[in-house]
Design a protein around this motif. Structure first.
Motif, PDB file in Angstrom:
ATOM      1  N   LEU A  86     -15.437 -16.630 -72.003  1.00  0.00           N
ATOM      2  CA  LEU A  86     -14.494 -17.526 -72.695  1.00  0.00           C
ATOM      3  C   LEU A  86     -13.915 -18.459 -71.562  1.00  0.00           C
ATOM      4  O   LEU A  86     -13.561 -17.902 -70.523  1.00  0.00           O
ATOM      5  N   ARG A  87     -13.691 -19.615 -71.954  1.00  0.00           N
ATOM      6  CA  ARG A  87     -13.039 -20.698 -71.119  1.00  0.00           C
ATOM      7  C   ARG A  87     -11.880 -21.203 -71.820  1.00  0.00           C
ATOM      8  O   ARG A  87     -12.089 -21.719 -72.822  1.00  0.00           O
ATOM      9  N   TRP A  88     -10.821 -21.119 -71.053  1.00  0.00           N
ATOM     10  CA  TRP A  88      -9.545 -21.832 -71.293  1.00  0.00           C
ATOM     11  C   TRP A  88      -8.914 -22.604 -70.497  1.00  0.00           C
ATOM     12  O   TRP A  88      -8.778 -21.981 -69.247  1.00  0.00           O
ATOM     13  N   SER A  89      -8.432 -23.738 -70.781  1.00  0.00           N
ATOM     14  CA  SER A  89      -7.580 -24.652 -69.744  1.00  0.00           C
ATOM     15  C   SER A  89      -6.155 -24.116 -69.897  1.00  0.00           C
ATOM     16  O   SER A  89      -5.501 -24.797 -70.770  1.00  0.00           O
ATOM     17  N   PRO A  90      -5.405 -23.469 -69.217  1.00  0.00           N
ATOM     18  CA  PRO A  90      -3.902 -23.209 -69.595  1.00  0.00           C
ATOM     19  C   PRO A  90      -3.191 -24.583 -68.991  1.00  0.00           C
ATOM     20  O   PRO A  90      -2.269 -24.636 -69.564  1.00  0.00           O
ATOM     21  N   ALA A  91      -3.767 -25.301 -68.003  1.00  0.00           N
ATOM     22  CA  ALA A  91      -2.790 -26.510 -67.484  1.00  0.00           C
ATOM     23  C   ALA A  91      -2.976 -27.401 -68.578  1.00  0.00           C
ATOM     24  O   ALA A  91      -1.930 -28.280 -68.848  1.00  0.00           O
ATOM     25  N   GLU A 101     -11.377 -26.570 -61.362  1.00  0.00           N
ATOM     26  CA  GLU A 101     -11.156 -27.432 -62.347  1.00  0.00           C
ATOM     27  C   GLU A 101      -9.971 -27.167 -63.406  1.00  0.00           C
ATOM     28  O   GLU A 101      -9.674 -27.807 -64.467  1.00  0.00           O
ATOM     29  N   GLY A 102      -9.559 -26.071 -63.287  1.00  0.00           N
ATOM     30  CA  GLY A 102      -8.043 -25.610 -63.985  1.00  0.00           C
ATOM     31  C   GLY A 102      -8.363 -25.026 -65.158  1.00  0.00           C
ATOM     32  O   GLY A 102      -7.609 -24.572 -65.984  1.00  0.00           O
ATOM     33  N   GLU A 103      -9.901 -24.217 -65.109  1.00  0.00           N
ATOM     34  CA  GLU A 103      -9.900 -23.311 -66.289  1.00  0.00           C
ATOM     35  C   GLU A 103     -10.095 -21.706 -65.885  1.00  0.00           C
ATOM     36  O   GLU A 103     -10.314 -21.282 -64.954  1.00  0.00           O
ATOM     37  N   LEU A 104      -9.521 -21.145 -66.902  1.00  0.00           N
ATOM     38  CA  LEU A 104      -9.465 -19.506 -66.862  1.00  0.00           C
ATOM     39  C   LEU A 104     -10.925 -19.114 -67.205  1.00  0.00           C
ATOM     40  O   LEU A 104     -11.190 -19.660 -68.641  1.00  0.00           O
ATOM     41  N   VAL A 105     -11.756 -18.415 -66.811  1.00  0.00           N
ATOM     42  CA  VAL A 105     -12.885 -17.925 -67.105  1.00  0.00           C
ATOM     43  C   VAL A 105     -12.946 -16.253 -67.347  1.00  0.00           C
ATOM     44  O   VAL A 105     -12.564 -15.534 -66.146  1.00  0.00           O
ATOM     45  N   THR A 122       0.730 -16.577 -61.290  1.00  0.00           N
ATOM     46  CA  THR A 122       0.164 -15.259 -61.346  1.00  0.00           C
ATOM     47  C   THR A 122      -1.121 -14.767 -61.425  1.00  0.00           C
ATOM     48  O   THR A 122      -1.783 -14.225 -60.726  1.00  0.00           O
ATOM     49  N   TYR A 123      -2.036 -15.751 -62.127  1.00  0.00           N
ATOM     50  CA  TYR A 123      -3.479 -15.690 -62.303  1.00  0.00           C
ATOM     51  C   TYR A 123      -4.099 -16.941 -61.295  1.00  0.00           C
ATOM     52  O   TYR A 123      -5.220 -17.249 -61.804  1.00  0.00           O
ATOM     53  N   SER A 124      -3.476 -17.321 -60.202  1.00  0.00           N
ATOM     54  CA  SER A 124      -4.273 -18.471 -59.537  1.00  0.00           C
ATOM     55  C   SER A 124      -5.738 -18.107 -58.983  1.00  0.00           C
ATOM     56  O   SER A 124      -6.564 -18.959 -59.211  1.00  0.00           O
ATOM     57  N   SER A 125      -5.899 -16.770 -58.748  1.00  0.00           N
ATOM     58  CA  SER A 125      -7.128 -16.391 -58.275  1.00  0.00           C
ATOM     59  C   SER A 125      -8.174 -16.573 -59.316  1.00  0.00           C
ATOM     60  O   SER A 125      -9.563 -16.263 -58.987  1.00  0.00           O
ATOM     61  N   ARG A 126      -7.659 -16.426 -60.603  1.00  0.00           N
ATOM     62  CA  ARG A 126      -8.611 -16.125 -61.689  1.00  0.00           C
ATOM     63  C   ARG A 126      -8.977 -17.476 -62.302  1.00  0.00           C
ATOM     64  O   ARG A 126      -9.780 -17.829 -63.312  1.00  0.00           O
ATOM     65  N   VAL A 127      -8.223 -18.588 -61.901  1.00  0.00           N
ATOM     66  CA  VAL A 127      -8.473 -20.028 -62.479  1.00  0.00           C
ATOM     67  C   VAL A 127      -9.388 -20.838 -61.452  1.00  0.00           C
ATOM     68  O   VAL A 127      -8.996 -20.619 -60.183  1.00  0.00           O
ATOM     69  N   THR A 128     -10.307 -21.621 -62.167  1.00  0.00           N
ATOM     70  CA  THR A 128     -11.209 -22.319 -61.457  1.00  0.00           C
ATOM     71  C   THR A 128     -10.661 -23.580 -60.658  1.00  0.00           C
ATOM     72  O   THR A 128      -9.546 -23.889 -60.994  1.00  0.00           O
TER      73      THR A 128
END
Length: 149
Positions: free
Chosen positions: A46-51, A75-79, A67-73
């Motif tokens: 799952l890819r989602w862009s919280p920004a 490009e600003g996507e959460l994978v 909080t989840y900066s280490s899990r965001v790529t």
């Protein structure tokens, strides 16, 4: 919740993430599993862009990204991935459940700490306890030799 449906992900009464913000892909799972793992692409990604999500308020977005900066790529996507089950749909639902837990953790701002002071009696008790401990240890020491006068 099935990812193929166009229902939004309900996190709280105020936060609903539209299904069109999610990008699902499926790949082969790793680990043991024999022919099933080698033939079938059941691992959900799952890819989602919280920004860029309109579902989060600006404050919630900042809390999520910090909080989840280490899990965001970059490009600003959460994978998020899941290969827990042998079916695509269950793994996709598991990814959405992981995302729901992450977003609900930051949904409300943390409570501000009210600075407090110990009461006078608490300070007195602590100092008395320290004094007693000091006296106990002093009694354990050998006596000092008498000085010659």
């Amino acid at each position: 919740m099935s990812p193929s449906s166009n229902e939004p992900l309900h996190v709280t009464s105020r936060i609903r993430i539209p299904a069109d913000e999610f990008d699902f892909s499926y790949v082969r799972s790793s680990g043991p599993g024999g022919q099933n793992v080698n033939k079938v692409a059941t691992k959900a990604v799952l890819r989602w862009s919280p920004a860029n999500s309109g579902a989060l308020s600006e404050a919630a977005r900042k809390r999520f990204l910090s909080t989840y900066s280490s899990r965001v790529t970059s490009e600003g996507e959460l994978v998020l991935t899941s290969q827990r089950y042998r079916e695509q749909s269950r793994n996709a639902a598991d990814c959405l459940e992981k995302l729901r837990a992450m977003v609900s953790a930051i949904a409300s701002p943390p409570k501000r700490r009210k600075p407090t002071r110990p009461s006078k009696s608490a300070v007195k008790r602590r100092l008395e306890s320290k004094r007693k401990q000091s006296e106990k240890k002093q009694r354990r020491r050998p006596p000092k030799p008498a000085s010659d006068l």
